[in-house]
Design an enzyme around this catalytic site. Structure first.
Site, PDB file in Angstrom:
ATOM      1  N   ILE A   1       8.240   1.395  -2.168  1.00 57.72           N
ATOM      2  CA  ILE A   1       9.668   1.696  -2.013  1.00 57.72           C
ATOM      3  C   ILE A   1       9.820   3.015  -1.265  1.00 57.72           C
ATOM      4  O   ILE A   1       9.170   4.009  -1.596  1.00 57.72           O
ATOM      5  CB  ILE A   1      10.360   1.761  -3.390  1.00 57.72           C
TER       6      ILE A   1
ATOM      7  N   HIS B   1       5.741   9.263   3.249  1.00 62.12           N
ATOM      8  CA  HIS B   1       4.706   8.585   2.460  1.00 62.12           C
ATOM      9  C   HIS B   1       4.840   7.064   2.546  1.00 62.12           C
ATOM     10  O   HIS B   1       3.841   6.352   2.664  1.00 62.12           O
ATOM     11  CB  HIS B   1       4.802   9.060   1.004  1.00 62.12           C
TER      12      HIS B   1
ATOM     13  N   PHE C   1       1.495   0.261  -9.960  1.00 63.03           N
ATOM     14  CA  PHE C   1       2.646   1.121  -9.672  1.00 63.03           C
ATOM     15  C   PHE C   1       3.879   0.239  -9.481  1.00 63.03           C
ATOM     16  O   PHE C   1       3.815  -0.778  -8.806  1.00 63.03           O
ATOM     17  CB  PHE C   1       2.373   1.958  -8.416  1.00 63.03           C
TER      18      PHE C   1
ATOM     19  N   PHE D   1      -0.471 -11.327   2.231  1.00 60.27           N
ATOM     20  CA  PHE D   1       0.284 -10.090   2.030  1.00 60.27           C
ATOM     21  C   PHE D   1       1.554 -10.395   1.244  1.00 60.27           C
ATOM     22  O   PHE D   1       2.539 -10.882   1.800  1.00 60.27           O
ATOM     23  CB  PHE D   1       0.630  -9.476   3.392  1.00 60.27           C
TER      24      PHE D   1
END
EC number: 2.5.1.78
Length: 158
Positions: free
Chosen positions: A83, A89, A23, A114
């Site tokens: 984003i 969400h 994504f 990370f």
């Protein structure tokens, strides 16, 4: 005098797994390129780098855990982009991915880095993927090298 442990930035002989979220691929591909470039420039052999693509950032921790179950890596780099949008969400995904990545590292004792960009805007994410604010993939790779070497030093000193 206290004994001090530090990891060095020499990647020779280290093996890395990289989990990349598809994504926002136009951003995550830049993170992957930065990570691979950093690893190779620090002496990691190309054939000691393996990449797994996942659908989105939320899936990163599971695949990082599965990669580490293979006992082939000195560290796993987790790369993605989350984003902020108009709903909550963002908070759920960003928080759970961060917790999941940390949990995998703690459970396995292997560095899990990370390298997920969390940004308010797409412009901020693009900047952190290599335009103005450096490349978070590169930074994750350097942290991975340092942590892999530090863990090795700690293990060899006991």
């Amino acid at each position: 005098m206290a004994k001090v442990f530090e990891g060095h930035l020499i990647g020779e002989g280290l093996r890395f797994g990289i989990v990349v979220a598809r994504f926002n691929e136009f951003i995550t591909h830049k993170l992957l390129s930065g990570a691979q470039d950093a690893l190779i420039r620090h002496g990691v052999a190309e054939n000691d780098i393996e990449v797994a693509w996942v659908p989105g950032a939320f899936e990163i921790p599971l695949v990082a855990r599965r990669m580490l179950a293979r006992n082939r890596y000195d560290a796993v780099l987790c790369l993605g982009t989350v984003i902020r949008g108009g709903t909550p969400h963002f908070e759920y995904v960003a928080s759970e991915v961060a917790k999941g990545v940390a949990k995998v590292g703690l459970e396995t004792g292997t560095p899990v880095i990370f390298g997920v960009i969390t940004a308010d805007t797409i412009e901020q994410a693009i900047e952190r993927a290599g335009t103005k604010a450096g490349n978070k993939g590169w930074q994750a790779a350097v942290s991975g090298i340092e942590m892999a070497n530090l863990v090795r030093r700690l293990e060899s000193s006991s």
